[in-house]
Design a protein around this motif. Structure first.
Motif, PDB file in Angstrom:
ATOM      1  N   ARG A  26       0.287  -0.837   0.166  1.00 45.83           N
ATOM      2  CA  ARG A  26      -0.053  -0.107  -0.016  1.00 45.83           C
ATOM      3  C   ARG A  26       1.079   1.452   0.028  1.00 45.83           C
ATOM      4  O   ARG A  26       1.490   1.288   1.136  1.00 45.83           O
ATOM      5  N   ILE A  27       0.459   1.993  -0.816  1.00 38.26           N
ATOM      6  CA  ILE A  27       0.953   3.516  -1.044  1.00 38.26           C
ATOM      7  C   ILE A  27       0.407   4.950  -0.312  1.00 38.26           C
ATOM      8  O   ILE A  27      -0.793   4.279  -0.922  1.00 38.26           O
ATOM      9  N   ASN A  28       0.640   5.538   0.362  1.00 39.60           N
ATOM     10  CA  ASN A  28       0.006   6.477   1.028  1.00 39.60           C
ATOM     11  C   ASN A  28      -0.037   7.288   1.183  1.00 39.60           C
ATOM     12  O   ASN A  28       1.187   8.221   0.893  1.00 39.60           O
ATOM     13  N   MET A  29      -0.756   8.048  -0.291  1.00 38.74           N
ATOM     14  CA  MET A  29      -0.363   9.342  -0.864  1.00 38.74           C
ATOM     15  C   MET A  29      -1.326  10.582   0.128  1.00 38.74           C
ATOM     16  O   MET A  29      -0.256  11.452  -0.590  1.00 38.74           O
ATOM     17  N   CYS A  30      -1.143  11.165   1.411  1.00 41.78           N
ATOM     18  CA  CYS A  30      -1.005  11.823   2.112  1.00 41.78           C
ATOM     19  C   CYS A  30       0.611  12.079   2.884  1.00 41.78           C
ATOM     20  O   CYS A  30       0.804  13.359   3.066  1.00 41.78           O
ATOM     21  N   HIS A  31       1.317  11.075   2.760  1.00 44.70           N
ATOM     22  CA  HIS A  31       2.723  11.129   2.475  1.00 44.70           C
ATOM     23  C   HIS A  31       3.651  10.895   1.003  1.00 44.70           C
ATOM     24  O   HIS A  31       3.636  10.112   0.491  1.00 44.70           O
ATOM     25  N   GLY A  32       5.003  11.359   1.098  1.00 40.86           N
ATOM     26  CA  GLY A  32       5.535  11.517  -0.124  1.00 40.86           C
ATOM     27  C   GLY A  32       5.018  11.977  -1.087  1.00 40.86           C
ATOM     28  O   GLY A  32       3.905  12.810  -1.181  1.00 40.86           O
ATOM     29  N   THR A  33       6.385  12.000  -1.849  1.00 35.72           N
ATOM     30  CA  THR A  33       5.816  12.828  -3.332  1.00 35.72           C
ATOM     31  C   THR A  33       5.347  12.038  -4.446  1.00 35.72           C
ATOM     32  O   THR A  33       5.572  10.676  -3.735  1.00 35.72           O
ATOM     33  N   ARG A  34       5.240  12.376  -5.687  1.00 33.83           N
ATOM     34  CA  ARG A  34       4.608  10.765  -6.726  1.00 33.83           C
ATOM     35  C   ARG A  34       6.146  10.642  -6.774  1.00 33.83           C
ATOM     36  O   ARG A  34       6.073   8.793  -7.484  1.00 33.83           O
ATOM     37  N   GLU A  35       6.931  11.072  -7.142  1.00 34.02           N
ATOM     38  CA  GLU A  35       8.309  10.792  -7.540  1.00 34.02           C
ATOM     39  C   GLU A  35       8.366   9.208  -6.788  1.00 34.02           C
ATOM     40  O   GLU A  35       9.403   8.659  -6.906  1.00 34.02           O
ATOM     41  N   TRP A  36       8.595   9.707  -5.212  1.00 37.03           N
ATOM     42  CA  TRP A  36       8.493   8.729  -4.684  1.00 37.03           C
ATOM     43  C   TRP A  36       7.401   7.523  -4.610  1.00 37.03           C
ATOM     44  O   TRP A  36       8.664   6.622  -4.367  1.00 37.03           O
ATOM     45  N   HIS A  37       6.884   7.765  -5.051  1.00 38.09           N
ATOM     46  CA  HIS A  37       5.682   6.896  -4.860  1.00 38.09           C
ATOM     47  C   HIS A  37       6.200   5.660  -6.086  1.00 38.09           C
ATOM     48  O   HIS A  37       6.162   4.329  -5.933  1.00 38.09           O
ATOM     49  N   LYS A  38       6.467   6.100  -6.772  1.00 36.96           N
ATOM     50  CA  LYS A  38       6.375   6.438  -8.692  1.00 36.96           C
ATOM     51  C   LYS A  38       7.816   4.789  -8.048  1.00 36.96           C
ATOM     52  O   LYS A  38       7.599   3.541  -8.934  1.00 36.96           O
ATOM     53  N   THR A  39       9.014   5.768  -7.794  1.00 35.19           N
ATOM     54  CA  THR A  39       9.885   4.638  -7.486  1.00 35.19           C
ATOM     55  C   THR A  39       9.959   2.726  -6.634  1.00 35.19           C
ATOM     56  O   THR A  39      10.124   1.839  -6.806  1.00 35.19           O
ATOM     57  N   VAL A  40       8.535   3.524  -5.744  1.00 37.21           N
ATOM     58  CA  VAL A  40       8.678   1.927  -4.550  1.00 37.21           C
ATOM     59  C   VAL A  40       7.236   1.629  -5.545  1.00 37.21           C
ATOM     60  O   VAL A  40       8.068  -0.235  -5.819  1.00 37.21           O
ATOM     61  N   ILE A  41       6.914   1.972  -5.898  1.00 35.83           N
ATOM     62  CA  ILE A  41       5.934   1.229  -7.642  1.00 35.83           C
ATOM     63  C   ILE A  41       7.011   0.497  -8.272  1.00 35.83           C
ATOM     64  O   ILE A  41       6.956  -0.723  -8.337  1.00 35.83           O
ATOM     65  N   GLU A  42       7.949   0.719  -8.962  1.00 35.64           N
ATOM     66  CA  GLU A  42       8.851   0.243 -10.082  1.00 35.64           C
ATOM     67  C   GLU A  42       9.653  -0.766  -8.760  1.00 35.64           C
ATOM     68  O   GLU A  42       9.947  -1.579  -9.593  1.00 35.64           O
ATOM     69  N   ARG A  43      10.156  -0.598  -7.681  1.00 34.78           N
ATOM     70  CA  ARG A  43      10.730  -2.030  -6.747  1.00 34.78           C
ATOM     71  C   ARG A  43       9.951  -2.834  -6.871  1.00 34.78           C
ATOM     72  O   ARG A  43      10.086  -4.064  -6.998  1.00 34.78           O
ATOM     73  N   VAL A  44       8.645  -2.487  -6.604  1.00 37.50           N
ATOM     74  CA  VAL A  44       7.899  -3.970  -6.165  1.00 37.50           C
ATOM     75  C   VAL A  44       7.510  -5.069  -7.561  1.00 37.50           C
ATOM     76  O   VAL A  44       7.252  -6.010  -8.051  1.00 37.50           O
ATOM     77  N   ARG A  45       7.316  -3.902  -9.036  1.00 36.78           N
ATOM     78  CA  ARG A  45       7.040  -4.882 -10.094  1.00 36.78           C
ATOM     79  C   ARG A  45       9.121  -5.677 -10.532  1.00 36.78           C
ATOM     80  O   ARG A  45       8.301  -6.478 -11.018  1.00 36.78           O
ATOM     81  N   ARG A  46      10.012  -4.673 -10.012  1.00 29.71           N
ATOM     82  CA  ARG A  46      10.899  -5.913 -10.261  1.00 29.71           C
ATOM     83  C   ARG A  46      11.140  -6.938  -9.392  1.00 29.71           C
ATOM     84  O   ARG A  46      11.432  -7.865  -9.700  1.00 29.71           O
ATOM     85  N   LEU A  47      10.635  -6.393  -8.281  1.00 29.31           N
ATOM     86  CA  LEU A  47      10.073  -7.933  -6.983  1.00 29.31           C
ATOM     87  C   LEU A  47       9.788  -8.201  -7.736  1.00 29.31           C
ATOM     88  O   LEU A  47       9.872 -10.469  -7.945  1.00 29.31           O
ATOM     89  N   ASN A  48       8.451  -8.255  -8.136  1.00 28.77           N
ATOM     90  CA  ASN A  48       7.703  -9.225  -8.758  1.00 28.77           C
ATOM     91  C   ASN A  48       8.536 -10.106  -9.954  1.00 28.77           C
ATOM     92  O   ASN A  48       8.073 -11.371 -10.064  1.00 28.77           O
ATOM     93  N   GLU A  49       8.709  -9.293 -11.367  1.00 27.48           N
ATOM     94  CA  GLU A  49       9.429 -10.250 -12.583  1.00 27.48           C
ATOM     95  C   GLU A  49      10.815 -10.934 -11.444  1.00 27.48           C
ATOM     96  O   GLU A  49      10.860 -11.721 -12.515  1.00 27.48           O
ATOM     97  N   GLU A  50      11.915 -10.250 -11.292  1.00 27.20           N
ATOM     98  CA  GLU A  50      12.813 -10.733 -10.337  1.00 27.20           C
ATOM     99  C   GLU A  50      12.660 -12.198  -9.622  1.00 27.20           C
ATOM    100  O   GLU A  50      13.255 -13.259  -9.791  1.00 27.20           O
ATOM    101  N   LYS A  51      11.633 -12.141  -9.037  1.00 30.99           N
ATOM    102  CA  LYS A  51      11.765 -13.188  -7.852  1.00 30.99           C
ATOM    103  C   LYS A  51      10.096 -14.020  -8.004  1.00 30.99           C
ATOM    104  O   LYS A  51       9.886 -14.899  -7.285  1.00 30.99           O
ATOM    105  N   GLY A  52       9.781 -13.583  -8.782  1.00 32.37           N
ATOM    106  CA  GLY A  52       8.543 -14.274  -8.981  1.00 32.37           C
ATOM    107  C   GLY A  52       7.000 -14.581  -7.680  1.00 32.37           C
ATOM    108  O   GLY A  52       6.132 -14.736  -8.591  1.00 32.37           O
ATOM    109  N   TYR A  53       7.300 -12.867  -7.585  1.00 38.15           N
ATOM    110  CA  TYR A  53       6.081 -13.023  -6.479  1.00 38.15           C
ATOM    111  C   TYR A  53       4.737 -12.334  -7.337  1.00 38.15           C
ATOM    112  O   TYR A  53       5.219 -11.960  -8.710  1.00 38.15           O
TER     113      TYR A  53
END
Length: 582
Positions: free
Chosen positions: A133-160
């Motif tokens: 979960r990313i909470n838009m009450c906190h952080g910038t959209r750029e920060w949230h975008k980085t989190v989304i990219e890392r979760v996607r990478r985790l799914n792709e590389e690790k099979g989640y």
């Protein structure tokens, strides 16, 4: 030798109905009366029968639909595949402990400074995180975008198959950013200033900005101000222009952008706050961001009616590439409770946001509200998340209080789809340990439920809106009942859009549900729902071929073994199969 079931339905003008069972000491299938009525419908379902070949072949109940002119619908099969995508942690659990060991309750983790790195995200996934979960009450959209990219990478590389939920801020009253500080401690007896003014220079000590222009006009001297659902309390002692002087009566930690409510004579003061829009101008920009990034869920804060949900879903459909972002309603206000059923019916799921809800209704009413929300969601076949302050003490301490453990266990016993960590995982000192507590408590209570409360009966109303959906609903209800009565090892469901998997989850069977889908986004969304283990697999309309291929792939990975008893359903031909793994 595989068990066998023969099931025949004729829908001519003189319909016949026959059931026969073989190799069982007790009847295997009790047909609901409503299914008999459906079989007599003037529409023409044709139920196909396949018998056991005595060599481990299929025993099937397959249904497909024939139009009035006798033609069959054409279904385009997805491309076949020789591989299967499965979560690495689930695979390990199945190999080590078997079917019954798998956790049914899903876990949502709020991502924040404590967990935004790739290694931290991987640790959460290993620990059982199903949704980030990313909470838009906190952080910038750029920060949230980085989190989304890392979760996607985790799914792709690790099979989640970790899904991404974006939570909107909403337009209710809340504090500002505390001048860049991560938190501030309010002590008993201190006087703080809550102001609607924008400070151009250095912020005065113990001063907090408020986002609601009518704040100073609406409050009165003597009102009680609750921060973050009552985590800190103040009494209004003076009003000076745009500034409101407040005396701290219950000390605690102030966090940036915490929600504010105020009470007068024991009642919530709503005033013009009740007229604020559910989705603010900032929320719409955040929603555009979520659509562009292809998040799986958008959770809408302070939903007051079904109208805003319908409006948002239409907006997403018009702008999303696939239009498959699910909309969740956060139930956290008096208005949400007043219009509960229509809001949940319009939504794709709901969240019991107990912190803010507890700031708007008396505390003693929160447990009953939670139970009602969970029950309504299950009846309407919508996933529900129990959130807020589950393990609040673990923000600072490595072990929870016993009361928090009891609270978590009650949510699991209510059969909620998911539990959510907020500050515990976003900014807490022990996010991995907090997740471990949720996982271990869920597993233990689920095992207890199966041992002591088997075959729980809950009145599930008919929810189908079409004849085809009615057939799917009855098939899933029957399959779940059969699974409990026969004590099968697993339910298999082959689904393109996830609907039949959702119907099976609604029944809360004792065994796990293996949900096979061709679509990666459907697989991620199913990861929010109770009891579902989502796989990505190419399959056709030939159920025997699908099952043989699935068995081969899962056996090769050590996830099932010969002799395991499974029941399979499908939304392509709307079928039931019962067989042992060859």
């Amino acid at each position: 030798m595989a068990q066998s079931l023969n099931f025949f339905v004729s829908t001519s003008r003189s319909p016949d109905f026959a059931i026969s069972t073989h190799s069982y000491s007790k009847p295997m299938f009790q047909t609901p009366n409503r299914l008999l009525k459906l079989a007599k419908s003037p529409r023409k379902p044709v139920v196909l029968v396949s018998a056991d070949n005595g060599q481990g072949g299929l025993s099937a109940v397959a249904a497909e639909y024939v139009s009035d002119n006798g033609t069959k619908p054409i279904v385009t099969a997805p491309p076949d595949s020789s591989s299967i995508e499965v979560d690495a942690v689930t695979e390990a659990e199945l190999k080590e402990n078997g079917f019954r060991s798998t956790r049914r309750t899903k876990l949502v983790c709020t991502i924040g400074p404590a967990t935004c790195g790739f290694e931290q995200l991987e640790a959460l996934a290993v620990g059982g995180m199903n949704v980030a979960r990313i909470n838009m009450c906190h952080g910038t959209r750029e920060w949230h975008k980085t989190v989304i990219e890392r979760v996607r990478r985790l799914n792709e590389e690790k099979g989640y198959a970790v899904a991404i939920m974006m939570d909107t801020e909403g337009s209710e009253i809340h504090m500002g950013d505390l001048g860049g500080a991560s938190s501030a401690k309010a002590e008993d007896g201190e006087v703080w200033t809550f102001s609607v003014r924008a400070y151009d220079s250095l912020r005065p000590e113990r001063a907090i900005t408020v986002n609601y222009d009518g704040f100073a006009e609406d409050v009165k001297v003597g009102d009680e101000l609750l921060v973050d659902g009552g985590m800190v309390r103040f009494e209004v002692i003076e009003k000076i222009g745009p500034d409101v002087k407040c005396l701290c009566t219950d000390p605690g930690l102030l966090l940036p952008r915490a929600n504010l409510t105020f009470w007068r004579d024991g009642s919530l003061v709503r005033e013009r706050n009740a007229m604020l829009p559910t989705i603010s101008s900032k929320d719409w920009l955040d929603i555009d961001f979520g659509i562009a990034e292809g998040v799986d869920f958008i959770a809408v804060s302070f939903v007051k009616s079904a109208e805003v949900i319908n409006h948002l879903k239409s907006y997403i459909k018009a702008r999303s590439r696939d239009g498959d972002i699910a909309v969740l309603a956060k139930i956290e206000s008096i208005d949400s409770l007043k219009n509960l059923e229509e809001i949940i019916q319009a939504s794709d799921g709901a969240m019991v946001a107990r912190g803010d809800l507890g700031a708007q209704i008396p505390l003693e009413q929160v447990p009953l509200a939670q139970q009602k929300i969970v029950q309504v969601c299950r009846q309407l076949n919508k996933p529900v998340i129990v959130a807020s302050q589950l393990l609040e003490s673990m923000i600072e301490y490595p072990t929870p209080t016993r009361a928090e453990v009891a609270d978590v266990s009650e949510a699991v016993r209510q059969r909620a789809d998911a539990l959510m960590l907020s500050g515990e995982s976003a900014m807490g000192q022990f996010p991995d340990k907090a997740l471990t507590v949720l996982r271990s408590v869920s597993l233990r209570i689920e095992r207890w439920w199966r041992e002591e409360k088997q075959h729980e009966a809950m009145d599930l109303p008919d929810i189908a809106s079409s004849f085809s959906d009615s057939i799917s609903e009855e098939i899933c209800n029957s399959a779940a009942k059969m699974a409990n009565n026969l004590e099968v090892d697993a339910l298999f469901v082959y689904t393109k859009d996830g609907h039949m998997a959702s119907l099976l989850s609604r029944c809360r069977p004792d065994c796990p549900i293996f949900a096979f889908t061709t679509d990666a986004s459907v697989r991620r969304r199913l990861n929010l729902q109770w009891g579902l283990i989502p796989f990505r697999l190419g399959f056709s309309d030939d159920m025997e071929s699908n099952l043989n291929k699935t068995f081969s792939l899962l056996k090769a990975r050590g996830m099932i073994k010969s002799g395991d008893l499974v029941i399979a359903v499908s939304d392509m031909l709307q079928s039931i199969q019962v067989m042992n793994v060859p």
